[in-house]
Design a protein around this motif. Sequence first.
Motif, mmCIF file in Angstrom:
data_model
loop_
_atom_site.group_PDB
_atom_site.id
_atom_site.type_symbol
_atom_site.label_atom_id
_atom_site.label_comp_id
_atom_site.label_asym_id
_atom_site.label_seq_id
_atom_site.Cartn_x
_atom_site.Cartn_y
_atom_site.Cartn_z
ATOM 1 N N ASP A 3 0.874 -1.296 -0.596
ATOM 2 C CA ASP A 3 -0.094 0.134 -0.533
ATOM 3 C C ASP A 3 0.689 1.608 -0.169
ATOM 4 O O ASP A 3 0.534 2.032 -0.351
ATOM 5 N N LYS A 4 2.267 1.308 0.487
ATOM 6 C CA LYS A 4 2.966 2.594 0.685
ATOM 7 C C LYS A 4 3.351 2.487 -0.516
ATOM 8 O O LYS A 4 4.023 3.114 -1.003
ATOM 9 N N ASP A 5 3.923 1.571 -1.563
ATOM 10 C CA ASP A 5 4.333 1.389 -2.765
ATOM 11 C C ASP A 5 3.401 2.566 -3.667
ATOM 12 O O ASP A 5 2.159 2.969 -4.117
ATOM 13 N N LYS A 6 4.660 3.592 -4.424
ATOM 14 C CA LYS A 6 4.351 4.714 -5.188
ATOM 15 C C LYS A 6 3.728 3.726 -6.899
ATOM 16 O O LYS A 6 4.396 2.956 -7.117
ATOM 17 N N ASP A 7 3.215 4.137 -7.771
ATOM 18 C CA ASP A 7 2.877 3.193 -8.827
ATOM 19 C C ASP A 7 3.897 4.651 -10.144
ATOM 20 O O ASP A 7 4.576 5.258 -9.763
ATOM 21 N N LYS A 8 3.833 3.942 -10.649
ATOM 22 C CA LYS A 8 4.871 3.783 -11.566
ATOM 23 C C LYS A 8 5.204 4.914 -12.287
ATOM 24 O O LYS A 8 6.273 5.217 -12.209
ATOM 25 N N VAL A 9 3.164 5.650 -12.898
ATOM 26 C CA VAL A 9 3.984 7.059 -12.967
ATOM 27 C C VAL A 9 4.436 8.302 -12.212
ATOM 28 O O VAL A 9 5.080 9.129 -12.347
ATOM 29 N N GLU A 10 3.567 8.341 -10.635
ATOM 30 C CA GLU A 10 4.374 8.502 -10.044
ATOM 31 C C GLU A 10 6.018 8.566 -9.450
ATOM 32 O O GLU A 10 6.248 9.857 -9.852
ATOM 33 N N MET A 11 5.934 7.569 -9.438
ATOM 34 C CA MET A 11 7.727 7.746 -9.343
ATOM 35 C C MET A 11 8.231 8.186 -10.896
ATOM 36 O O MET A 11 9.038 9.017 -10.310
ATOM 37 N N GLU A 12 7.923 7.955 -12.130
ATOM 38 C CA GLU A 12 8.781 8.661 -13.162
ATOM 39 C C GLU A 12 8.386 10.374 -12.998
ATOM 40 O O GLU A 12 9.347 10.940 -13.517
ATOM 41 N N ASP A 13 7.341 10.073 -12.465
ATOM 42 C CA ASP A 13 6.592 12.088 -12.247
ATOM 43 C C ASP A 13 8.194 12.592 -11.049
ATOM 44 O O ASP A 13 8.518 13.563 -12.238
ATOM 45 N N GLU A 14 7.844 12.248 -10.327
ATOM 46 C CA GLU A 14 9.304 12.608 -9.362
ATOM 47 C C GLU A 14 10.658 12.600 -9.749
ATOM 48 O O GLU A 14 11.571 13.306 -9.672
ATOM 49 N N ILE A 15 11.109 11.766 -10.259
ATOM 50 C CA ILE A 15 12.263 11.099 -11.036
ATOM 51 C C ILE A 15 12.280 12.421 -11.970
ATOM 52 O O ILE A 15 13.926 13.421 -12.670
ATOM 53 N N VAL A 28 13.753 2.867 -16.113
ATOM 54 C CA VAL A 28 12.616 2.251 -15.442
ATOM 55 C C VAL A 28 12.257 1.743 -13.735
ATOM 56 O O VAL A 28 13.278 1.573 -13.499
ATOM 57 N N CYS A 29 10.965 1.684 -13.747
ATOM 58 C CA CYS A 29 10.289 2.034 -12.402
ATOM 59 C C CYS A 29 9.683 0.563 -12.523
ATOM 60 O O CYS A 29 9.364 0.211 -12.874
ATOM 61 N N ARG A 30 10.468 0.254 -11.000
ATOM 62 C CA ARG A 30 9.244 -0.770 -10.503
ATOM 63 C C ARG A 30 9.008 -0.921 -9.165
ATOM 64 O O ARG A 30 9.642 -0.084 -8.361
ATOM 65 N N ILE A 52 19.172 2.915 -8.883
ATOM 66 C CA ILE A 52 19.376 3.623 -7.538
ATOM 67 C C ILE A 52 18.030 2.878 -6.661
ATOM 68 O O ILE A 52 17.269 2.405 -7.101
ATOM 69 N N VAL A 53 18.319 3.081 -5.482
ATOM 70 C CA VAL A 53 17.555 2.465 -4.393
ATOM 71 C C VAL A 53 17.202 3.870 -3.678
ATOM 72 O O VAL A 53 18.556 4.490 -2.796
ATOM 73 N N LEU A 54 15.186 4.354 -3.733
ATOM 74 C CA LEU A 54 15.422 5.137 -3.062
ATOM 75 C C LEU A 54 15.195 4.948 -0.954
ATOM 76 O O LEU A 54 14.682 4.103 -1.084
ATOM 77 N N THR A 55 15.081 5.562 -1.156
ATOM 78 C CA THR A 55 15.379 5.482 0.668
ATOM 79 C C THR A 55 13.638 5.828 0.781
ATOM 80 O O THR A 55 12.548 6.889 0.739
ATOM 81 N N PRO A 56 13.320 4.764 1.486
ATOM 82 C CA PRO A 56 11.873 4.743 2.270
ATOM 83 C C PRO A 56 11.489 5.609 2.933
ATOM 84 O O PRO A 56 12.410 6.113 3.896
ATOM 85 N N GLU A 57 10.095 6.291 3.039
ATOM 86 C CA GLU A 57 9.936 6.708 4.066
ATOM 87 C C GLU A 57 9.244 5.950 5.178
ATOM 88 O O GLU A 57 7.818 5.978 5.546
ATOM 89 N N GLU A 58 9.579 6.197 5.978
ATOM 90 C CA GLU A 58 9.760 4.754 7.053
ATOM 91 C C GLU A 58 10.373 4.641 8.520
ATOM 92 O O GLU A 58 11.931 5.626 8.018
ATOM 93 N N ASP A 59 10.240 4.378 9.549
ATOM 94 C CA ASP A 59 11.159 4.297 10.957
ATOM 95 C C ASP A 59 12.667 3.521 9.944
ATOM 96 O O ASP A 59 12.347 2.663 9.314
#
Length: 97
Positions: A3-15, A28-30, A52-59
């Motif tokens: 449920d915390k995963d961003k969808d592909k379009v959201e990741m591509e837009d952020e990049i 390529v986003c997965r 590229i490993v994104l830092t998750p928004e978690e503890d």
Amino acid sequence: DKDKDKDKVEMEDEIRERVGDTRRTRVVCRTGDPIDPADLEIVNPDAARSIIVLTPEEDEPDAHVIKTLLAVNNRPGGAAGATSSPPSARRRTWPPP
């Protein structure tokens, strides 16, 4: 948690927003669990020039990034034991602290 995963379009837009024009670089986003061997095989990290490993928004986001990098490098047939290309051709990147 999926449920915390961003969808592909959201990741591509952020990049695109953070990096700008990627020119001829194909991004390529997965989504998935980066320490799950089945999810890693879908990503096919051996075909990537960079990861590229994104830092998750978690503890403890650093621990998550370290686990991800270890999973990528230590999987069967992965970068640690790969013979398909020299180690110099493999770059693993992640956002610096």
